[in-house]
Design a protein around this motif. Structure first.
Motif, PDB file in Angstrom:
ATOM      1  N   SER A   1       0.818  -1.218   0.000  1.00 21.55           N
ATOM      2  CA  SER A   1       0.000   0.000   0.000  1.00 21.55           C
ATOM      3  C   SER A   1       0.848   1.263   0.000  1.00 21.55           C
ATOM      4  N   GLN A   2       2.152   1.133   0.355  1.00 26.87           N
ATOM      5  CA  GLN A   2       3.036   2.292   0.287  1.00 26.87           C
ATOM      6  C   GLN A   2       3.284   2.710  -1.163  1.00 26.87           C
ATOM      7  N   LEU A   3       3.171   1.755  -2.068  1.00 33.42           N
ATOM      8  CA  LEU A   3       3.326   2.065  -3.489  1.00 33.42           C
ATOM      9  C   LEU A   3       2.022   2.534  -4.109  1.00 33.42           C
ATOM     10  N   LEU A   4       0.929   1.853  -3.739  1.00 30.83           N
ATOM     11  CA  LEU A   4      -0.376   2.172  -4.296  1.00 30.83           C
ATOM     12  C   LEU A   4      -1.426   1.845  -3.253  1.00 30.83           C
ATOM     13  N   ALA A   5      -2.279   2.836  -2.944  1.00 34.57           N
ATOM     14  CA  ALA A   5      -3.272   2.652  -1.881  1.00 34.57           C
ATOM     15  C   ALA A   5      -4.221   1.506  -2.165  1.00 34.57           C
ATOM     16  N   LEU A   6      -4.487   1.233  -3.440  1.00 30.82           N
ATOM     17  CA  LEU A   6      -5.413   0.149  -3.791  1.00 30.82           C
ATOM     18  C   LEU A   6      -4.856  -1.223  -3.419  1.00 30.82           C
ATOM     19  N   LEU A   7      -3.534  -1.317  -3.255  1.00 33.89           N
ATOM     20  CA  LEU A   7      -2.919  -2.602  -2.923  1.00 33.89           C
ATOM     21  C   LEU A   7      -2.997  -2.858  -1.422  1.00 33.89           C
ATOM     22  N   SER A   8      -4.191  -2.714  -0.885  1.00 32.84           N
ATOM     23  CA  SER A   8      -4.446  -2.967   0.533  1.00 32.84           C
ATOM     24  C   SER A   8      -5.805  -3.642   0.639  1.00 32.84           C
ATOM     25  N   LEU A   9      -5.796  -4.912   0.966  1.00 32.17           N
ATOM     26  CA  LEU A   9      -7.031  -5.684   1.020  1.00 32.17           C
ATOM     27  C   LEU A   9      -6.893  -6.749   2.101  1.00 32.17           C
ATOM     28  N   GLY A  10      -7.598  -6.513   3.212  1.00 32.04           N
ATOM     29  CA  GLY A  10      -7.494  -7.409   4.345  1.00 32.04           C
ATOM     30  C   GLY A  10      -8.404  -8.617   4.241  1.00 32.04           C
ATOM     31  N   ALA A  11      -8.295  -9.489   5.248  1.00 32.53           N
ATOM     32  CA  ALA A  11      -9.063 -10.733   5.237  1.00 32.53           C
ATOM     33  C   ALA A  11     -10.560 -10.484   5.403  1.00 32.53           C
ATOM     34  N   TRP A  12     -10.926  -9.581   6.312  1.00 36.91           N
ATOM     35  CA  TRP A  12     -12.351  -9.346   6.536  1.00 36.91           C
ATOM     36  C   TRP A  12     -13.041  -8.687   5.344  1.00 36.91           C
ATOM     37  N   PRO A  13     -12.428  -7.728   4.653  1.00 41.27           N
ATOM     38  CA  PRO A  13     -13.068  -7.243   3.419  1.00 41.27           C
ATOM     39  C   PRO A  13     -13.258  -8.340   2.378  1.00 41.27           C
ATOM     40  N   ILE A  14     -12.322  -9.294   2.313  1.00 43.51           N
ATOM     41  CA  ILE A  14     -12.484 -10.425   1.384  1.00 43.51           C
ATOM     42  C   ILE A  14     -13.681 -11.284   1.813  1.00 43.51           C
ATOM     43  N   ILE A  15     -13.801 -11.512   3.127  1.00 36.20           N
ATOM     44  CA  ILE A  15     -14.964 -12.257   3.636  1.00 36.20           C
ATOM     45  C   ILE A  15     -16.250 -11.519   3.290  1.00 36.20           C
ATOM     46  N   TYR A  16     -16.215 -10.188   3.461  1.00 39.25           N
ATOM     47  CA  TYR A  16     -17.398  -9.385   3.115  1.00 39.25           C
ATOM     48  C   TYR A  16     -17.750  -9.557   1.640  1.00 39.25           C
ATOM     49  N   GLY A  17     -16.755  -9.480   0.761  1.00 33.54           N
ATOM     50  CA  GLY A  17     -17.013  -9.668  -0.662  1.00 33.54           C
ATOM     51  C   GLY A  17     -17.601 -11.035  -0.953  1.00 33.54           C
ATOM     52  N   GLY A  18     -17.120 -12.077  -0.230  1.00 34.91           N
ATOM     53  CA  GLY A  18     -17.674 -13.411  -0.409  1.00 34.91           C
ATOM     54  C   GLY A  18     -19.132 -13.497   0.000  1.00 34.91           C
ATOM     55  N   THR A  19     -19.488 -12.856   1.122  1.00 35.91           N
ATOM     56  CA  THR A  19     -20.893 -12.880   1.553  1.00 35.91           C
ATOM     57  C   THR A  19     -21.779 -12.112   0.588  1.00 35.91           C
TER      58      THR A  19
END
Length: 587
Positions: free
Chosen positions: A495-513
């Motif tokens: 994320s220090q290079l690009l803010a979009l390159l930050s994706l945690g486990a819980w947001p991934i779980i949210y996307g799955g639900t």
């Protein structure tokens, strides 16, 4: 549930999240009132007077230089109370050294305690001072930033008050009695003993000082900066406006005259504030001293304290320096009769909703001991409260999906006459008892609940550093993990290079639900393949969006999606079973 309604719900929540404060801005700044002549933004100088105005003040720059005199143990009184620790300076009688024992800067166990007050010669000075001012036509030697007071003790705690004293050598003796409670409130009693042989009239003042412009990361979601409540009216100033709107010679940018109240400088979680006698006529001011970049917020009495010859007089005020704990602020409001002290926490324009939501969450936390579990339980409560509306919404969705073959026939028959086609479709919906707009009502009703939860997670200190399970140590912060460095296996932060390159486990779980809800919705309703492909990108989009939100909110939404999916499967299953039973009975 119609997938389009699901997407609308998510979009509506995001719109509320991003745009609420934009469309409902803070109240406009009140104009600078004509302050009484004795009200100035710095302490009165010793033995000086100016024709036609109050005693010429010591400038903020001079005060800062004076405070730069070396302090040692003999010029400080230790402060050690249950919730705070630090010291006060006998040079100028300043509260300028205070840390909070129960709050750390980060979740690290070795992190230093949060500091709320610091010396004037520190890089980021925050301190509180108080004193007296004299009328314009009176030359009197008053205590100022250079005054070295005497103390009757070397330690101030919750059971041992301290009294400071200073003799001006002209028949006036000044005293300051200081007490502190079990939390963050000081009681300050200023007294004057008059042995001059003639009456003396003096004006008490109390002031919060900040010698830097802090970084404000709250944006429009939380107010940070000068704040006051006078005559039951809240005013929130910005550093920018106070700095730009100062009026010479004292650089006062805003003032308001009234009875009692409170004023200070607020951060997201911390507050420095002065509370005068709530029956006293005062004028509150915001000011900025450009000589040393000092913001000043405080009160001055509008009527002088009359001290007859051979007599004494005193005034009492309170000073708050600590954490903005919601229930503690309420206690102070009731005990000290301070108007709207709870507004130090920025619950926003929907405070009539955000506060009750907070108290529900706080009560659940007191029962369960974990704010994450309180969030999950709160989600169940919300789902149960809106269950009748949800059933109604799903019934409309089910009826609409059953009418799709007839709607397709009407579209094919009247494809060359859109107006007639719309009339026939509306007639069909009326005959079948379908309300196209009734299904959207629960979405609009639940949007404020989403906003209140987000606001509470963001602004209340009770949510700060509140842990959940596993890797979640702070529900008010984004998920600290990142799939782009394999959840910490690679010692690198993309994320220090690009803010979009930050994706945690819980947001991934949210996307799955969210993807799960889409699948269930598409199986319950008819949707053409092209529309399904377009909708399949929505979970991915909101997965990245939620990656930067408080993880407590992501957990809430993930759990809410799971419960909604279960509701949909059960309710739609009953609708299908009822339809089959009706068909069998008819046959």
């Amino acid at each position: 549930m119609d997938t389009r309604r699901l997407i609308l719900a998510t979009l509506l929540s995001a719109a509320v999240l991003i745009g609420f404060d934009y469309f409902f801005p803070q109240a406009p700044k009140a104009p600078v009132a004509s302050a009484p002549q004795q009200n100035i933004s710095a302490p009165a100088a010793q033995g000086t007077a100016a024709q036609g105005q109050a005693a010429q003040p010591v400038t903020a720059a001079q005060s800062a230089e004076a405070s730069g005199q070396p302090d040692g143990p003999e010029t400080r009184v230790a402060i050690d109370a249950p919730a705070v620790q630090g010291s006060l300076s006998l040079r100028g009688a300043r509260l300028d050294d205070l840390v909070l024992k129960n709050y750390r800067e980060t979740t690290d166990a070795n992190s230093p305690d949060v500091r709320v007050l610091s010396h004037a010669n520190q890089p980021k000075p925050d301190y509180i001072d108080f004193g007296w001012r004299a009328p314009a036509d009176v030359a009197v030697h008053l205590p100022d930033a250079t005054t070295l007071w005497k103390a009757d003790a070397t330690r101030l705690d919750a059971t041992h008050p301290v009294t400071l004293s200073w003799d001006n050598g002209q028949g006036l003796t000044f005293e300051i009695a200081l007490n502190i409670d079990q939390n963050f409130m000081f009681t300050v009693t200023q007294s004057v003993h008059n042995q001059t042989g003639q009456a003396v009239a003096l004006y008490p003042y109390y002031r919060v000082n900040r010698g830097y412009t802090p970084e404000t990361n709250g944006g429009m979601l939380v107010h940070e900066g000068p704040i006051s409540v006078i005559d039951g009216r809240l005013n929130e100033g910005s550093y920018k406006s106070v700095k730009a709107d100062g009026v010479p010679p004292n650089n006062v940018a805003w003032s308001h005259q009234g009875v009692g109240g409170w004023a200070g400088i607020t951060d997201k979680y911390w507050l420095m504030a002065v509370l005068p006698d709530q029956a006293e006529q005062v004028v509150g001011t915001y000011g900025y001293q450009p000589q040393n970049g000092m913001y000043q917020v405080g009160f001055t009495a509008t009527a002088p304290v009359q001290v007859a010859a051979g007599q004494s007089a005193s005034v009492q005020a309170h000073v708050f320096a600590g954490a903005k704990e919601v229930r503690l602020l309420d206690q102070y409001e009731k005990a000290l009769h301070v108007p709207m002290f709870w507004k130090a926490v920025d619950f926003g324009w929907l405070s009539f909703l955000t506060r009750p939501v907070f108290f529900v969450l706080d009560w659940l936390y007191s029962m369960m001991g974990n704010f994450g579990l309180a969030l999950l339980t709160f989600t169940v409560i919300v789902k149960l409260a809106f269950l009748p509306l949800t059933i109604k919404q799903m019934r409309m969705t089910w009826k609409t999906s059953r009418l799709k073959p007839k709607v397709d026939q009407l579209r094919a028959r009247y494809k060359d006459d859109p107006m007639v086609m719309q009339q026939k479709m509306m007639q069909l919906y009326r005959e079948e008892g379908v309300n196209l707009f009734g299904g959207f009502l629960p979405l609009f009703i639940q949007a404020p609940v989403f906003w209140c939860l987000y606001k509470d997670l963001y602004v209340t200190i009770e949510m700060r550093h509140a842990p959940f399970f596993g890797w979640i140590k702070d529900l008010s912060a984004p998920d600290p993990t990142n799939i782009f460095n394999l959840f910490g296996l690679i010692p690198f932060d993309p994320s220090q290079l690009l803010a979009l390159l930050s994706l945690g486990a819980w947001p991934i779980i949210y996307g799955g639900t969210m993807f799960l809800m889409q699948r269930i919705s598409s199986s319950a309703t008819s949707m053409d393949p092209a529309q399904q492909k377009v909708m399949s990108f929505i979970p991915l989009l909101f997965t990245f969006f939620m990656a930067h939100q408080p993880v407590g909110l992501v957990i809430y939404y993930s759990w809410s999606n799971i419960l909604t999916a279960l509701q949909q499967v059960i309710i739609m299953g009953r609708f299908k079973a009822a339809d089959k039973k009706a068909v069998v009975s008819k046959n």
